[in-house]
Design an enzyme around this catalytic site. Sequence first.
Site, PDB file in Angstrom:
ATOM      1  N   ASN A 185       0.846  -1.201   0.000  1.00  0.00           N
ATOM      2  CA  ASN A 185       0.000   0.000   0.000  1.00  0.00           C
ATOM      3  C   ASN A 185       0.872   1.238   0.000  1.00  0.00           C
ATOM      4  OD1 ASN A 185       0.641   0.748   2.749  1.00  0.00           O
ATOM      5  ND2 ASN A 185      -0.491  -1.100   3.307  1.00  0.00           N
ATOM      6  N   ASP A 243      -4.156  -6.110   4.866  1.00  0.00           N
ATOM      7  CA  ASP A 243      -5.194  -6.977   5.473  1.00  0.00           C
ATOM      8  C   ASP A 243      -5.082  -8.413   4.952  1.00  0.00           C
ATOM      9  OD1 ASP A 243      -6.298  -5.014   7.025  1.00  0.00           O
ATOM     10  OD2 ASP A 243      -7.567  -4.281   5.392  1.00  0.00           O
ATOM     11  N   LYS A 275       8.317 -17.006 -11.128  1.00  0.00           N
ATOM     12  CA  LYS A 275       7.559 -15.845 -11.619  1.00  0.00           C
ATOM     13  C   LYS A 275       6.322 -16.300 -12.407  1.00  0.00           C
ATOM     14  CE  LYS A 275       8.189 -11.810 -14.473  1.00  0.00           C
ATOM     15  NZ  LYS A 275       9.013 -11.203 -15.499  1.00  0.00           N
ATOM     16  N   PRO A 296      -2.860 -11.798  10.078  1.00  0.00           N
ATOM     17  CA  PRO A 296      -3.189 -11.639  11.504  1.00  0.00           C
ATOM     18  C   PRO A 296      -3.327 -10.162  11.847  1.00  0.00           C
ATOM     19  CG  PRO A 296      -0.864 -12.157  11.215  1.00  0.00           C
ATOM     20  CD  PRO A 296      -1.492 -12.285   9.863  1.00  0.00           C
ATOM     21  N   ASP A 297      -4.192  -9.835  12.794  1.00  0.00           N
ATOM     22  CA  ASP A 297      -4.290  -8.449  13.270  1.00  0.00           C
ATOM     23  C   ASP A 297      -3.306  -8.290  14.430  1.00  0.00           C
ATOM     24  OD1 ASP A 297      -5.205  -6.097  14.840  1.00  0.00           O
ATOM     25  OD2 ASP A 297      -6.648  -5.991  13.190  1.00  0.00           O
ATOM     26  N   PHE A 314      -4.237   3.356  14.820  1.00  0.00           N
ATOM     27  CA  PHE A 314      -4.577   4.377  13.823  1.00  0.00           C
ATOM     28  C   PHE A 314      -5.744   3.885  13.002  1.00  0.00           C
ATOM     29  CE2 PHE A 314      -0.711   6.194  15.088  1.00  0.00           C
ATOM     30  CZ  PHE A 314      -0.649   7.475  14.567  1.00  0.00           C
ATOM     31  N   LYS A 360     -13.689   0.531  15.677  1.00  0.00           N
ATOM     32  CA  LYS A 360     -12.360  -0.101  15.658  1.00  0.00           C
ATOM     33  C   LYS A 360     -11.722  -0.082  17.048  1.00  0.00           C
ATOM     34  CE  LYS A 360     -10.606   0.383  11.704  1.00  0.00           C
ATOM     35  NZ  LYS A 360     -10.027   0.933  10.506  1.00  0.00           N
ATOM     36  N   LYS A 364     -10.840  -3.555  18.763  1.00  0.00           N
ATOM     37  CA  LYS A 364      -9.416  -3.891  18.954  1.00  0.00           C
ATOM     38  C   LYS A 364      -8.965  -3.641  20.391  1.00  0.00           C
ATOM     39  CE  LYS A 364      -8.135  -3.321  14.133  1.00  0.00           C
ATOM     40  NZ  LYS A 364      -7.013  -3.414  13.224  1.00  0.00           N
TER      41      LYS A 364
HETATM   42  O1  C5P Z   1      -8.355  -2.635  10.769  1.00  0.00           O
HETATM   43  P1  C5P Z   1      -7.484  -1.510  10.298  1.00  0.00           P
HETATM   44  O2  C5P Z   1      -6.389  -1.957   9.367  1.00  0.00           O
HETATM   45  O3  C5P Z   1      -8.224  -0.334   9.737  1.00  0.00           O
HETATM   46  O4  C5P Z   1      -6.827  -0.974  11.669  1.00  0.00           O
HETATM   47  C1  C5P Z   1      -5.811  -0.020  11.666  1.00  0.00           C
HETATM   48  C2  C5P Z   1      -5.015  -0.147  12.932  1.00  0.00           C
HETATM   49  O5  C5P Z   1      -4.765  -1.505  13.249  1.00  0.00           O
HETATM   50  C3  C5P Z   1      -3.639   0.469  12.776  1.00  0.00           C
HETATM   51  O6  C5P Z   1      -3.247   0.920  14.047  1.00  0.00           O
HETATM   52  C4  C5P Z   1      -2.795  -0.686  12.284  1.00  0.00           C
HETATM   53  O7  C5P Z   1      -1.417  -0.505  12.553  1.00  0.00           O
HETATM   54  C5  C5P Z   1      -3.389  -1.843  13.061  1.00  0.00           C
HETATM   55  N1  C5P Z   1      -3.368  -3.130  12.328  1.00  0.00           N
HETATM   56  C6  C5P Z   1      -2.664  -4.186  12.853  1.00  0.00           C
HETATM   57  N2  C5P Z   1      -2.648  -5.389  12.188  1.00  0.00           N
HETATM   58  C7  C5P Z   1      -3.352  -5.555  11.052  1.00  0.00           C
HETATM   59  C8  C5P Z   1      -4.077  -4.494  10.523  1.00  0.00           C
HETATM   60  C9  C5P Z   1      -4.056  -3.290  11.189  1.00  0.00           C
HETATM   61  O8  C5P Z   1      -2.030  -4.044  13.888  1.00  0.00           O
HETATM   62  N3  C5P Z   1      -3.325  -6.730  10.438  1.00  0.00           N
END
Ligand code: C5P
Length: 416
Positions: A210, A281, A291, A311-312, A330, A344, A348
Site C-alpha cells: 500500500n 489486510d 515468476k 493476523p491483526d 490508527f 475499531k 481492537k
Molecule cells: O483494521 P485496520 O487496518 O483499519 O486498523 C488499523 C489499525 O490496526 C492500525 O493501528 C494498524 O497498525 C493496526 N493493524 C494491525 N494489524 C493488522 C491491521 C491493522 O495491527 N493486520
Amino acid sequence: MQKLNNKRIIVGITGGIAAYKAAELVRLLHRYGADVRVVMTQSASEFITPLTLQALSGNPVHTSLLDTEAEAAMGHIELARWADAVVIAPASANFIAQMTAGLAGELLYAIVLATCAPVCIVPAMNKVMWENKATQDNILRLRQRQIKIFYPVRGEQACGDIGFGRMPEPETIAQKLTTLFQPGLLDGKQVLITAGPTREKIDPVRYLSNNSSGKMGFALTSAAVEAGASVTLIAGPVSQRTPERVRRIDVESAVEMQQAVLKVINTQTQDIFIACAAVADYRPQQVMKTKIKKTLSSPEETLTLQLTLNPDILMSVAALQQHVPFLVGFAAETDDLMANAKEKMRRKNLDMIILNDVANPAIGFNSDNNAVTVLGQALSLKLPVMSKQALSRKLISLIAEAYARKVPVGKKTSPT
Ligand code: C5P
C-alpha cells in the site's frame, strides 16, 4: 532509576588520586540509563586503567587524539557532537589551567573546545592548590564561560591535609547531572512503534502493498525519543532514515511484523504500543516459487489471485495474558470516519485511536502534513493540519498524559 535514560554523557578523567572515584560515577550513570563514553587524559591512566572503565561503561575508552584507529571509529568532533553533557571528574589543577587557556593538545581538551553540550567540571586537588589564586582565577573565568563547577568538599585529603579539595561523592555528582536535563514525559518508558507498509509476496518479483511512506511512524518515533522513551521501531519497507537512539527492526510482511512485535514484548515488557503501520489486510494464499507467466491472451480473460487474511497485530497484543501495553491504533478511513474509528477502538480493545482522513489528498499517506482526530477513554480532540513532526509531538504528549492517567502513580508496568 532511569533518570538519565537516552542521555549521552562523556565522563572525562584527568590525572589525580580521585580518579578511582570516577569508576563509581561511570557505574552510577550507566545504572541511571545514560549511554556513557569515557575519555581519559594520558596521566589519568596512571591512576586507573582504561579496561576498568571500559567494563563499567560498556563502551571503548578514548585516550588519544592521535590514535587513527579510534579516530576512524568515532573522531573527536563526532564525540563532541554525540554528547548531551560532558563532565570532567576529577578535574586536576593542570587540566583546569589548560582548559582556561583553550589548549587542545589532548583528546579531552579538544572535546571540551568542540562540544556545544553543557560542560561540568569537578575539581579535586590538594587544598593549597585549590585555594591558590591562579586556580581560583581560572575557575572564575570558566564560570564566566558558562562552565558548570561542581565544587570540591571539605575533608581529609590523600596527602593528609584537611580542607577543601576533595571530590564530592559519585552519587552527589550523578544527582547533580540529572538536574541538567528537563524531565521528559516518557522518561524511562519502553515504547514500541510499528511504521510503514507491509509487503506481501505474490511470486519472487511481485508483491501486494500500500501507499504508506512511514513518515508518520518515524516522526512519532523521534518525538517519543525526545520525550525520554526507549523506543523500538519495527518498520516495513520504507526509505526513511532511522532516528537517533532507536532500536530498529526491519520486516517485510504482516506475519513477520507480528512475530517481531510479539518477540519484542516477550523479551522486554513494553509500556506503550503505537501501531502506526499500514498493515496489509490480506496476503496471497500461496507464494509462487517462480515468476507467474503472462499466460492470458485477451482482456476478456482473467487471472485469479487467492488471498487469505493476515493476523491483526494490535488484536494479538491486546489478547496477551499479561503486561498488555497501553494500546494506540490508527484508523485511516475514507468514509463515516467517527463511527468507523469508534467501532475499531472497541473491537481492537484500544486505549486510544488516531483518526486520519485519507480521502483528503492534502494530508495522510505520503504527505509531509497531517490532521487527525484523537479519541481516547475520556478524550475527543481534533488537531488541525500541521507537519507530521509537530503533530507527533502533540500526539506523544497526549499519549503520555492518557498513559499516566491509566497507570496509577507508583505502579510500574515494567520491571526495573
Ligand atoms: O483494521 P485496520 O487496518 O483499519 O486498523 C488499523 C489499525 O490496526 C492500525 O493501528 C494498524 O497498525 C493496526 N493493524 C494491525 N494489524 C493488522 C491491521 C491493522 O495491527 N493486520
